[in-house]
Design an enzyme around this catalytic site. Structure first.
Site, PDB file in Angstrom:
ATOM      1  CD1 TRP A   1       2.193 -13.647 -42.241  1.00 21.29           C
ATOM      2  CD2 TRP A   1       2.033 -11.736 -41.117  1.00 21.29           C
ATOM      3  NE1 TRP A   1       3.406 -13.003 -42.364  1.00 21.29           N
ATOM      4  CE2 TRP A   1       3.332 -11.830 -41.686  1.00 21.29           C
ATOM      5  CE3 TRP A   1       1.712 -10.605 -40.361  1.00 21.29           C
ATOM      6  CZ2 TRP A   1       4.297 -10.834 -41.509  1.00 21.29           C
ATOM      7  CZ3 TRP A   1       2.677  -9.627 -40.183  1.00 21.29           C
ATOM      8  CH2 TRP A   1       3.943  -9.746 -40.757  1.00 21.29           C
TER       9      TRP A   1
ATOM     10  CG  ASP B   1       8.918 -13.290 -48.027  1.00 16.51           C
ATOM     11  OD1 ASP B   1       8.580 -12.210 -47.530  1.00 16.51           O
ATOM     12  OD2 ASP B   1       9.989 -13.861 -47.745  1.00 16.51           O
TER      13      ASP B   1
ATOM     14  CB  SER C   1      10.382 -18.138 -49.187  1.00 14.59           C
ATOM     15  OG  SER C   1       9.682 -17.140 -48.497  1.00 14.59           O
TER      16      SER C   1
ATOM     17  CD  GLU D   1      15.163 -13.025 -45.401  1.00 15.27           C
ATOM     18  OE1 GLU D   1      14.991 -13.879 -44.516  1.00 15.27           O
ATOM     19  OE2 GLU D   1      14.474 -11.985 -45.484  1.00 15.27           O
TER      20      GLU D   1
END
Length: 464
Positions: free
Chosen positions: A16, A19, A76, A183
């Site tokens: 997977w 971002d 992130s 975000e």
């Protein structure tokens, strides 16, 4: 149907991806770190994957850079390059006890091994939704960190002179629709076309939340403003769409890009259906890199996006079938053609329609067919973007397996989508509301198939 892996977009060999995180140009290579599950192709065990490229089109995948630990996932963040070659990463520590805080790590070998700071976390507000640190350089010296209080829809700013000690300077927001979280912020100083001026632009991503979340799902936006006393300010009353498609999210720019250019990379996904996209053993891919700028039109400043395109071999469209890894350049006289329709037909009954309507001043993209309907209830359908200059009869369409990006309005309008055309040839047809047929130039991408396995270190630059 299992969708084919892209050839010239960044996508993992397996597992997977979402971002982009630390994007940085260092050692004559473009380094992309990204959200990655080293243990499967579903979201979880969040860590930082790592890939690098000599040209933003050929990507070599490397071992996991920052790996999740017991009680802590690595969310992130960003990377900046120091004058001595040291890379400094800032990331969100997402702790199992529910707190999100900002942490730091350094690398002295170009991003292949990292040392986490013993004092982590370095910023902790005791918040469950404090995340996504993006560190940018401030003209004249110093650094600015953008973070979000996601549920509050606020960007919180911190300033530093040494990348270690940070002081809060203020915040921006809330703004725009409720029922979303903010975000992945970024702050870029973009050139205004035709001038020597540079203007500050805030990039933001929003994701609908709650029981009645917007089925359109996640999206990217921008706000034009100014930086005053280390805080972004804008008179804007709303957020403006950066990309009108369904699958462009969490885009941020590279630190230390040559010439000071703002080069953005985004995740081509949507949280409404990202978990069911039929790919294996990989899931997730990035957009083409896009160089950002500004243009004044209709008494407003508009974002311009210029994609980095692969080398092309021209293919005559005497046969309407093309490979599903190609770039289409379409040109037409809007006064002569009226409405222009570009149709792509793939495996089964999969169809993508791109319609340019100068009278309505719109550009639309639709996804249809059994595979699109079956993927998710919110997948199939139409997305429509307003055109700034409807008389400009030109668009670029990039297709790379399941990824499709459309650029029009001389860079002012972009629509990015996942598509279910399949791995076989794609039939292309162009029609108009009059008898005048648009000109379609097709370039098949001269980029080899992606490497099937990760690399153990920096690879030699690949030939274009």
């Amino acid at each position: 149907m299992s969708l084919p892996r892209p050839r010239f977009h960044l996508a993992p060999a397996q597992n997977w991806m979402n971002d982009p995180n630390g994007l940085v140009f260092a050692g004559d290579r473009w380094h992309a770190f990204f959200q990655f599950n080293p243990q499967g192709n579903d979201w979880g065990n969040m860590s930082w994957g790592h890939a690098s490229s000599p040209d933003l089109l050929h990507w070599d995948e490397h071992p996991v850079a920052l790996r999740h630990r017991p009680g802590e996932q690595i969310y992130s963040g960003s990377v900046v390059a120091g004058d001595d070659g040291t890379l400094t990463a800032f990331y969100t520590s997402a702790y199992d006890h529910g707190v999100q805080a900002q942490s730091r790590a350094t690398s002295v070998d170009g991003g292949f091994t990292w040392t986490m700071d013993a004092a982590n976390p370095m910023l902790d507000r005791g918040s469950a939704d404090f995340r996504d640190p993006k560190v940018v350089r401030v003209p004249g010296g110093g650094w600015l960190m953008l973070t979000v209080e996601a549920v509050e829809r606020r960007v919180v700013f911190y300033a530093s002179d040494d990348l270690r000690t940070w002081r809060e300077t203020g915040s921006f927001g809330p703004l725009g629709p409720e029922g979303v979280v903010w975000e992945c912020p970024d702050l870029v100083r973009l050139p205004l076309e035709g001038t020597t001026e540079r203007v500050w632009v805030l990039l933001l991503s929003t994701n609908p939340v709650g029981d009645d979340a917007d089925p359109a799902g996640s999206a990217m936006h921008y706000v034009v403003g100014d930086l005053v006393d280390d805080v972004f300010h804008s008179p804007a009353a709303d957020l403006r769409p950066l990309d009108h498609g369904r699958d462009c999210y969490a885009g941020v720019t590279f630190d230390s890009a040559p010439g000071g250019s703002a080069v953005m990379l985004a995740w081509m996904g949507n949280w409404r259906y990202a978990h069911v996209v039929p790919t294996s053993p990989w899931r997730g891919a990035m957009s083409l890199p896009r160089t950002l700028g500004l243009r004044r039109a209709d008494d407003a400043l508009h974002l311009v996006q210029r994609p980095v395109l692969p080398p092309l071999d021209d293919v005559e469209l005497d046969s309407p079938a093309i490979a599903p890894h190609a770039v289409l350049e379409v040109r037409w006289d809007t006064a002569a053609t009226g409405t222009m329709r570009l149709r792509l037909e793939g495996e089964g009954d999969a169809v993508v329609d791109v319609i340019h309507d100068p009278a309505a001043r719109t550009l639309s993209v639709s996804r249809s067919g059994r595979e699109a309907d079956a993927l998710h209830p919110d997948f199939a359908g139409v997305r429509t973007a307003p055109l700034v200059d409807p008389a400009a009869g030109a668009l670029t369409l990039v297709i790379d397996g399941p990824l499709m990006e459309v650029f029009a309005d001389d860079g002012l309008t972009a629509l990015s989508h996942l598509v279910t055309l399949g791995a076989g040839p794609v039939t292309v047809s162009a029609t108009a509301s009059t008898s005048v047929v648009p000109t379609v130039r097709v370039g098949e991408a001269r980029v080899g198939s992606p490497a099937p396995t990760a690399q153990e270190g920096p690879a030699a630059p690949a030939a274009a």
